[in-house]
Design a protein around this motif. Structure first.
Motif, PDB file in Angstrom:
ATOM      1  N   THR A  53     101.289 -20.476  32.514  1.00 49.70           N
ATOM      2  CA  THR A  53     100.570 -19.423  31.982  1.00 49.70           C
ATOM      3  C   THR A  53     101.060 -18.390  31.151  1.00 49.70           C
ATOM      4  OG1 THR A  53      99.336 -19.611  34.044  1.00 49.70           O
ATOM      5  CG2 THR A  53      99.115 -17.277  32.790  1.00 49.70           C
ATOM      6  N   LYS A  80      94.766 -16.565  27.600  1.00 47.92           N
ATOM      7  CA  LYS A  80      94.955 -16.542  29.094  1.00 47.92           C
ATOM      8  C   LYS A  80      93.850 -17.228  29.765  1.00 47.92           C
ATOM      9  CE  LYS A  80      95.656 -14.764  33.215  1.00 47.92           C
ATOM     10  NZ  LYS A  80      97.026 -15.003  34.110  1.00 47.92           N
ATOM     11  N   SER A  88      97.019 -24.307  33.722  1.00 45.09           N
ATOM     12  CA  SER A  88      97.606 -24.077  34.895  1.00 45.09           C
ATOM     13  C   SER A  88      97.234 -24.302  36.172  1.00 45.09           C
ATOM     14  CB  SER A  88      97.914 -22.491  34.998  1.00 45.09           C
ATOM     15  OG  SER A  88      98.739 -22.127  36.083  1.00 45.09           O
TER      16      SER A  88
END
Length: 143
Positions: free
Chosen positions: A100, A118, A125
């Motif tokens: 991440t 993100k 992730s």
């Protein structure tokens, strides 16, 4: 015809496991975020609030994953194998954290909106930790 039926059943179990893992992840993220916001509102600095929230999220994810998602691969409580699984689980969480931060950092360095980076990082992730947990942490009998 029996091998085809087994294959279809295996795929369905895999889909259910993945969906259960998604649910566990949503619960863990919700716990992390809720505790983070609660601690911020109570006056704790952002970094320790974030760390405590993240640790709580890992705990929630372990509880749901070991009892629901990968229950068939979880070792018996109180055994060395269970302790090993817990350590591997935390390790997989740290890999997810590294993935991440690397994606957000790289995206930001290339001028991408950090919020979009993100979002991409969450997807990568999530899948990375799922695969690690399915094939390494709970590998004994997980299908």
């Amino acid at each position: 015809m029996l091998p085809v039926t087994r294959l279809i059943g295996s795929i369905r179990r895999g889909e259910i496991r993945w969906l259960n893992y998604l649910l566990a992840s949503v619960l863990a993220l919700g716990s992390d975020a809720a505790l983070f916001l609660l601690l911020l509102d109570s006056g704790l600095a952002p970094m320790p609030a974030s760390a405590v929230g993240y640790c709580a999220g890992i705990l929630v994810h372990w509880l749901v994953s070991s009892r629901l998602v990968f229950a068939d691969g979880a070792a018996a409580r109180g055994t060395g194998e269970r302790h090993r699984q817990k350590m591997l689980f935390v390790g997989s969480a740290l890999v997810g954290l590294a993935v991440t931060t690397a994606i957000v950092g790289t995206g930001s360095a290339f001028g991408f909106d950090p919020r979009l980076a993100k979002l991409a990082a969450i997807v990568v992730s999530f899948q990375t930790t799922y695969l690690l947990r399915r094939h390494i942490v709970f590998r004994a009998t997980a299908t």
